[in-house]
Design an enzyme around this catalytic site. Sequence first.
Site, PDB file in Angstrom:
ATOM      1  N   ASP A 283      12.845 -47.394 -19.969  1.00  0.00           N
ATOM      2  CA  ASP A 283      14.224 -47.734 -18.851  1.00  0.00           C
ATOM      3  C   ASP A 283      15.132 -48.795 -19.754  1.00  0.00           C
ATOM      4  OD1 ASP A 283      16.171 -47.355 -17.146  1.00  0.00           O
ATOM      5  OD2 ASP A 283      15.158 -47.847 -15.552  1.00  0.00           O
TER       6      ASP A 283
HETATM    7  C1  BGC Z   1      17.755 -47.350 -14.333  1.00  0.00           C
HETATM    8  C2  BGC Z   1      17.938 -46.018 -14.505  1.00  0.00           C
HETATM    9  C3  BGC Z   1      18.770 -45.414 -15.373  1.00  0.00           C
HETATM   10  C4  BGC Z   1      19.412 -45.661 -16.667  1.00  0.00           C
HETATM   11  C5  BGC Z   1      20.503 -45.620 -17.243  1.00  0.00           C
HETATM   12  C6  BGC Z   1      18.483 -48.168 -15.814  1.00  0.00           C
HETATM   13  O1  BGC Z   1      18.877 -49.359 -15.417  1.00  0.00           O
HETATM   14  O2  BGC Z   1      16.546 -48.532 -14.096  1.00  0.00           O
HETATM   15  O3  BGC Z   1      17.363 -45.436 -13.402  1.00  0.00           O
HETATM   16  O4  BGC Z   1      18.436 -44.224 -15.256  1.00  0.00           O
HETATM   17  O5  BGC Z   1      19.884 -47.719 -16.218  1.00  0.00           O
HETATM   18  O6  BGC Z   1      21.387 -45.982 -17.303  1.00  0.00           O
END
Ligand code: BGC
Length: 732
Positions: free
Chosen positions: A277
Site C-alpha cells: 500500500d
Molecule cells: C489506500 C489504498 C489506495 C492507495 C493509493 C492508500 O492510502 O490505503 O487503498 O489504493 O492509497 O491511492
Amino acid sequence: MILRLFAALLTCGFATIAFAQQGVGWKTGPEAAAIERKVDALIGKMTLEEKVGQLHLSGRGEGFDINQVKAGRMGAVMNFVVPQEVRQVQEAVRQSRLKIPLIIGLDAVHGFSTYFPLPLGQAASWNPQLIEQAAYWTGREASAAGINWTFAPMVDMSRDPRWGRVLEGAGEDVHLASVVAAARTSGYQRGGVAASVKHFVGYGAGEAGRDYNSTWIPLSQLHDLHLPPFKAAFQAGAMTAMAAFNALNSMPATAHRGMLTDLLRGKWGFRGFVTSDFGSITELRLHGIAKDDAEAARKALLAGIDMDMMGDVFHKHLANEVKAGRVPVKALDEAVRRVLRVKYHLGLFERGDVDVAAAPSLMQTEEARKVARQAAREGVILLKNDKATLPIAPSVKSVAVIGAMAVPEDERVWTDPAGLGRRLVQPLPDALREQLPADVTVAYEPAFTRNCGTEFKDKEAAVKAAAAVDLVVAMLGEDCEFMGEGASRTDLGLPGVQQELLGALVETGKPVVLVLATGRPLVLTWADKHVAAIVQTFHGGTEGRAAIAEVLAGKVNPAGRVPMSFPRSVGQIPVYYDQLPTGRPQKIRQRYESIFMDEANEALYPFGFGLSYSRFTYANPRVSREKVAMDGAVEIAVEVTNRSERDGQEVAQLYVRQPVAERSRPLRQLKGFEKVFLKAGETKTVTFRLEAGTLGAHDDAGRYRIDPGLVEVYLGGSSLAEAKTRFELTKP
Ligand code: BGC
C-alpha cells in the site's frame, strides 16, 4: 453466477461503442506457456537496475521523475488521469532500452467519469449483475483514458462503522461480500483494467475502528470471515493484490510471509503480483520491525511484496541488498517475473498508446449513465415509512428540500477525470420538480455553508421554508471530510450542526422525510423516533439525486437492503447479525443475561432489512430432501407473494443455523439471496441450491470442518427471516 455475468455481458452494449481495449484476464494453455517463455527471455536481458525498476511504482505529482521511465527504472505509475499525460509517460517508455510498458494504476473505486454509488451503496442493491456492470463501465472509461490497473475492489470485512472505509466494502456479511468481490473483479477486468484486490489482509478489523490500527484476528475467523472475499476475487481472476497497512496479530501485513507467500502463492496458487500500500514498506520501520529502509525493503520483498507503491525504498535500496547478498537474485527475479507476467497477460506489449482524441467521447456515455441510474435506484434503502408518508401523496402540494447536500458540490471521492465528458449532476430540487406533478411547488434552502453541514449559512430561512410547506425533505449525512480513508469517528451521529437543524425541522410539526447520503451506517435512533420517513443512500454518484427523486415520487419502488447493521448507539459496536450464541441469551432482559443495562442488543435496522412500497410475504418453505450428505446438495424453495397494489422488487434471503456442532456456530448465516421482481399480487417460487460443503467452519488451526447434524433454514426478507424449514446433514 457465471451464467448471469455472461448474460450481463451480452446486455451491456459491448458492441455498440468502438472502445479500443477489450477485456483483460489470465490467458491459459499454450498462450500462458508462451508468456512464461517471453518473461524468462526478458528477465535474461535485464540489468539489476532494470529489474528493480519493474518493482518501482511512482505517482503523478511532486517528485515524479519521468527520466526514471526513460532509464527503465520505473515499472508502474499511478494517478495519471489526463490522457495527454498518460501518453507522455507511454512515450517516455519508448526511449528506454527494453521498452517495457508501464502499468498505469488508479483508485477507480466507484467510477472514473461516470460515478456509481459508493461500493457499500452498490452492495445495498444485492444485485451482483448490476454491480458487475458498474465495475465494467468504470473499467471501460478508465481504460479509454489509458489506465490499465485499478486499486479495487476493496474487499475488507468490517463490523465497525467507526472505520471510515466501510464505504469501500460490501458490508458485514461474508457471503454477500464474496459475491460482490467476484462481481466487481469480473466487471473491472471485462472493462479493460486489472483489478487489485485489497487490502490483504485484516485491514477492516482495526481496533476501535481507528484507521491503520492493529488487528487481532483468530485463525478461525480469518478463514471464515476475512479471507473468503479475497478468494472469491482471485477465483474471478483478479490479476493483482494489495497488501494492507495494518499489523495482523503483531506482524505487519506488508511483511507477512505467512499470508503473502505461504497462503496466497503456496496454498491458493496466485500467479499475479502484490503491491504494497501507499508507503507501507517504509512504514515497517514505524511498526518496529525494521531499523531502516534497507531492512524494510528486504523484509517486504522476502515476505512476498513485489511492488513498492510510493515508498521509493525498493528503488533506493534493493539493488544494494542484492549486491550485498542479503536478498537472493532469485527472489528479486521472482518478483520481476510476477510483474512482467501480469504485463503480458494484460496485453500491454501489444496495446497501443491511449487514444487522446477518442477518450472524451467515451466518458459518461448513455449506457454508462443508464447503469449508474439503475445502480443508484437499487442502492436506495427505505428504512422507515410511517403512515405511508412515501411515496409523496397527491395531496402534497408543496415540498421544501432542505440541506446543502441536495445540490452536489462534488461526487468524487478520489479520482479526477480531468473534466473528461463531465456533465451536470442533477440537484435534488430540480430532480423532484421533474418527477412531481406540475402543480407541486418545490422550494430549496441549503441551511449550511457546505455539504458537510458543519456550519449554518441560514438556519432560520430553512426552518421558515419548512414551516410553509406540506412536506419537508431534509437531505443530510456525511460528506467527504467525514468519510473514507483516515476518517474514523467515535460519534456516529449526523456531523456538525445537522442534528440541530433536523430537530428544528421536526419541531415545525410538518412531516419530515430524512434523506441520507453517508459513507457508513450512522446512529439514527433519534431520527427513527421523530421523523416520518428515512431514505438511506451511500452517495449515489452521478445519478444519485435523480434516483432519490424517483423513489420519493413513487416512480421507483425502493428495493435496497441493509448491507451493514445500523447500531442504536456507538456502545453496541460491533453489532452484526451472525453472532455466536452465548450461554446467557437475552430472554426477559434481566441481570446476568448477555445484555446491556442501558441499550437493546439488536441493531436499529438489521442486516438484510429494507422497506418497499409493496408488501411481501413468504410461504411454504421446503427442502428437496430431508437428509443431505455432507458432500451433497439440497434445493430449498419458498413462495414469495407481493401482497400490494404495486409492482416491486424483493430480496429473498436464505439463512442457516446449525444448532449443535463441534464448535459453536452463528445464530444465523446468509447462504443465498435472490432479487426477484413481483407484479402486484404475483407469487413466485424462489429456489436456492445449497451445497453442503459450504456449511462448515474453520477451527483454531485454520482447518475447515463440516459437522453432521440438524441444519435450520430461515427464509425471508431480512436477517430476521421467519419462514422456517430444516434438514439433516449426514456423513456421506
Ligand atoms: C489506500 C489504498 C489506495 C492507495 C493509493 C492508500 O492510502 O490505503 O487503498 O489504493 O492509497 O491511492
